[in-house]
Enzyme design. Structure first.
Site, mmCIF file in Angstrom:
data_model
loop_
_atom_site.group_PDB
_atom_site.id
_atom_site.type_symbol
_atom_site.label_atom_id
_atom_site.label_comp_id
_atom_site.label_asym_id
_atom_site.label_seq_id
_atom_site.Cartn_x
_atom_site.Cartn_y
_atom_site.Cartn_z
ATOM 1 N N GLU A 1 0.919 3.848 1.869
ATOM 2 C CA GLU A 1 1.401 4.215 3.204
ATOM 3 C C GLU A 1 2.526 3.281 3.656
ATOM 4 O O GLU A 1 3.516 3.737 4.243
ATOM 5 C CB GLU A 1 0.251 4.174 4.223
ATOM 6 N N HIS B 1 0.854 -1.187 0.000
ATOM 7 C CA HIS B 1 0.000 0.000 0.000
ATOM 8 C C HIS B 1 0.891 1.239 0.000
ATOM 9 O O HIS B 1 2.041 1.195 0.442
ATOM 10 C CB HIS B 1 -0.889 0.014 1.231
ATOM 11 N N CYS C 1 -5.963 1.991 5.480
ATOM 12 C CA CYS C 1 -6.604 0.749 5.931
ATOM 13 C C CYS C 1 -6.072 0.397 7.330
ATOM 14 O O CYS C 1 -5.103 0.986 7.806
ATOM 15 C CB CYS C 1 -6.317 -0.373 4.940
ATOM 16 N N CYS D 1 -2.279 -0.389 7.486
ATOM 17 C CA CYS D 1 -1.421 0.789 7.390
ATOM 18 C C CYS D 1 -1.461 1.605 8.678
ATOM 19 O O CYS D 1 -0.421 2.062 9.158
ATOM 20 C CB CYS D 1 -1.825 1.635 6.185
#
Length: 157
Positions: A55, A53, A83, A86
């Site tokens: 992040e 992801h 999410c 993260c």
């Protein structure tokens, strides 16, 4: 434009660039003391890594740039609502401030919301969609794993 808006616009620009390259529409930046430390974009499609992801990529890059797994004093600016994975990673690294430009409500019509994951995680383990069970197994004739780690930390291994 405020500093928060400036860094959120940078995260959105990264997300747009990633989208133009065939990636998913997510970007993130890590900032410390008003200075950009690292950036990341969602690389799930490029790498096949479901944890890639934006992040997470930005956190990894920031840790490398700072030479430490601790990101205390850093803030994360993300194009979308981070999410649970993260956010957990941010907490574990010591990040105290997180800002995002697009909410889960904004993302829902496009299949990009993680609201259902948050809802599932809020339930007790026994009620979650994934089986999660504590099974207290220990290897016979071996020292306790955590006690062994603690002795190593103290230089007694």
């Amino acid at each position: 434009m405020s500093e928060t808006e400036r860094f959120l616009c940078e995260a959105i620009r990264l997300a747009e660039d990633n989208l133009d390259k065939g990636g998913r529409p997510f970007g993130a930046v890590v900032v410390r003391d008003g200075a950009l430390v690292a950036t990341g974009v969602n690389e799930i499609l490029a790498t096949g890594d479901p944890t890639a992801h934006a992040e997470m990529m930005a956190l990894r890059a920031a840790s490398r740039a700072l030479g430490s797994p601790s990101l205390e004093g850093c803030a994360v600016y993300a194009s979308g609502h981070p999410c649970p994975m993260c956010l957990a990673a941010m907490r574990l690294t010591g990040v105290k401030n997180v800002y995002f430009a697009y909410s889960n409500d904004d993302a829902a019509p496009y299949g990009l919301s993680t609201a259902a994951v948050y809802a599932d995680l809020a339930r007790p383990f026994a009620e979650q969609s994934m089986t999660i069970r504590y099974v207290p197994v220990r290897r016979p004739s071996e020292p306790d794993l955590y006690a062994r780690w603690k002795r190593r930390q103290a230089g007694q291994a």
